[in-house]
Design a protein around this motif. Structure first.
Motif, mmCIF file in Angstrom:
data_model
loop_
_atom_site.group_PDB
_atom_site.id
_atom_site.type_symbol
_atom_site.label_atom_id
_atom_site.label_comp_id
_atom_site.label_asym_id
_atom_site.label_seq_id
_atom_site.Cartn_x
_atom_site.Cartn_y
_atom_site.Cartn_z
ATOM 1 N N ILE A 446 0.841 -1.208 0.000
ATOM 2 C CA ILE A 446 0.000 0.000 0.000
ATOM 3 C C ILE A 446 0.870 1.250 0.000
ATOM 4 N N THR A 447 1.925 1.248 0.813
ATOM 5 C CA THR A 447 2.836 2.396 0.866
ATOM 6 C C THR A 447 3.488 2.637 -0.485
ATOM 7 N N LEU A 448 3.968 1.567 -1.122
ATOM 8 C CA LEU A 448 4.628 1.718 -2.415
ATOM 9 C C LEU A 448 3.662 2.236 -3.477
ATOM 10 N N ILE A 449 2.445 1.745 -3.463
ATOM 11 C CA ILE A 449 1.472 2.184 -4.472
ATOM 12 C C ILE A 449 1.140 3.660 -4.292
ATOM 13 N N VAL A 450 0.947 4.081 -3.041
ATOM 14 C CA VAL A 450 0.630 5.487 -2.796
ATOM 15 C C VAL A 450 1.812 6.373 -3.188
#
Length: 486
Positions: A446-450
């Motif tokens: 989730i962090t990488l996608i954001v």
């Protein structure tokens, strides 16, 4: 072409007819790439149609589409689990049976993943070739503002980093059925109606067991031997790239299917909110007065509410209604995000739309008697859409976080449909144990996608607006760069 007709006024189809060879060559290459995954593309189209039909009360044609989907699975497709299988069993001699070329399941699965991502990047390169051929053979102008946009984006390393992350996420969502080491239906939704083979050391022969039973013996609950971590096998010889969940289901398959749900919710929400915001921005900029005042009051009323609390409240209030049952709660989330996000888009587009509405060519179009719809469609929309792309790319990551947050709280997408936030919630009690992967891996993704969407948004902003890089262009020139091009 008549003597009074300029080159730029010649329709694109006439330019292609005058020199069809480059277009036919590109089309032939695209058809070859499409043929490689033709069955998968047909399956995606049928699945989208089936999803839309199931949103209707009587589900008209759902049975026919379901049968068509089953038929599409038989169409030859190169990068599939059937052609490159990774599920098999290991004999007493250590030989793997049922996998691609007898490879170990981990390497068979990794080979399929690498080929799928390579296929996606080949498509990306072919689109770039098509753009270059269009500029060379079919565009008469030597330069357009779009060229500067593309050149700035090509040299924007942070934006390119975000683009790679976003592309990886899109490929994960689009090719989720082929990327997973197993299927959602077999491993998550209907595990007790599917079987898996394994070599039973006690009876020294191959045995069949339901996937549900195998899952019960492959749980990750942090205590003792109850853990199947990342890049490991369970007792039934099944490979798990990300490990298993607390109920023994494969985490990678769960994440890949969840990516498709999150992407669908985000894109549809942005399309609806963006359409509302763009239409209102052009209408209020053109007519001003009461139209602009009404939009300001409405948007201020919605923006004054805390978005997260509105999402939680709406999900709880409508959680037991008929709309919450449509596509396992996805339609409800789309409706909530569309209503709560369009005011932010409208606020972002209102300034550029007002700026463009004051330009001389708009007054000239009015004086020549062009209709308001034509003026907004042809003269205002091309300049506003650039800003919409910036804010949409920056917002999509926020929607993905919001969907995960609602699922973490037990709202939003209903089980057993995979959603990333529910995996984080299930693994929270085991963060400090051997089963740390259940929460940590979805959290990292989730962090990488954001970060990826934010980086891509920064790159698009800097490419469309030279002022963001310290340029000397005026706001009007930046707007031209954002939407111009022949």
């Amino acid at each position: 072409m008549s003597e009074t007709q300029s080159d730029e006024e010649v329709p694109l189809r006439d330019r292609i007819a005058a020199n069809p060879r480059p277009a036919l060559q590109w089309l032939a290459g695209a058809l070859v790439l499409l043929a490689v995954e033709f069955g998968a593309f047909i399956g995606v189209i049928i699945q989208l149609a089936l999803t839309a039909v199931r949103l209707l009360p009587s589900n008209p044609g759902a049975a026919a589409l379901a049968s068509a989907g089953e038929a599409a699975e038989s169409i030859p497709t190169l990068l599939t689990r059937g052609l490159i299988p990774n599920q098999g069993y290991q004999t007493a001699s250590g030989e793997w049976m049922g996998t691609f070329l007898g490879l170990e399941p981990a390497y068979a699965w990794l080979l399929r993943v690498v080929l799928i991502y390579a296929y996606a990047f080949v498509w990306l390169g072919w689109f770039w070739v098509g753009y270059r051929w269009f500029r060379k053979h079919y565009r008469y102008a030597d330069w357009t503002p779009r060229d500067d946009v593309v050149d700035r984006l090509r040299s924007h390393r942070w934006g390119q980093f975000g683009f790679v992350l976003v592309l990886a996420f899109f490929v994960l969502a689009l090719f989720a059925p082929a990327l997973g080491p197993t299927t959602v239906d077999a491993n998550i939704q209907s595990p007790y109606t599917h079987y898996t083979k394994y070599y039973d050391d006690e009876i020294e022969s191959v045995s069949n067991v339901t996937v549900g039973t195998a899952n019960l013996g492959s749980t990750s609950q942090g205590a003792g031997g109850e853990n199947v971590g990342p890049w490991s096998y369970d007792d039934y010889g099944r490979f798990h790239p990300f490990g298993t969940l607390t109920d023994g289901k494969d985490l990678f398959t769960f994440m890949a299917a969840g990516a498709r749900i999150s992407l669908m919710i985000g894109l549809v929400s942005l399309l609806i909110a963006g359409f509302i915001a763009t239409a209102l921005a052009m209408l209020t900029a053109y007519y001003k007065g009461l139209a602009d005042l009404a939009a300001v009051i409405t948007s201020d009323s919605i923006q004054s509410l805390p978005v997260l609390l509105v999402l939680i409240l709406a999900s709880a209030v409508f959680g037991n209604t008929w709309i919450a049952n449509l596509y396992n709660g996805a339609v409800l989330l789309i409706a909530i995000f569309s209503v709560t996000y369009w005011p932010f888009f409208w606020r972002a587009l209102r300034g550029p739309a007002l700026q463009i509405s004051e330009q001389e060519w708009i007054d000239a179009a009015k004086s020549f008697g062009q209709k308001p719809r034509t003026i907004m469609q042809k003269h205002m929309f091309p300049y506003v859409v650039g800003y919409l792309l910036i804010y949409a790319s920056l917002t999509l990551g926020g929607i993905i976080i919001a969907v995960a947050g609602l699922s973490y709280l037990g709202l939003g997408i209903t089980p057993p449909t995979p959603e990333w936030g529910r995996a984080i919630s299930a693994g929270q009690p085991y963060v400090a144990t051997a089963s740390w992967h259940i929460s940590l891996i979805p959290g990292i993704m989730i962090t990488l996608i954001v970060v990826g969407f934010n980086a891509l948004g920064d790159g698009i902003r800097d490419a469309l607006d030279p002022q963001s890089e310290g340029g000397e262009d005026t706001g009007g020139e930046a707007a031209v760069a954002g939407g111009g091009g022949a």
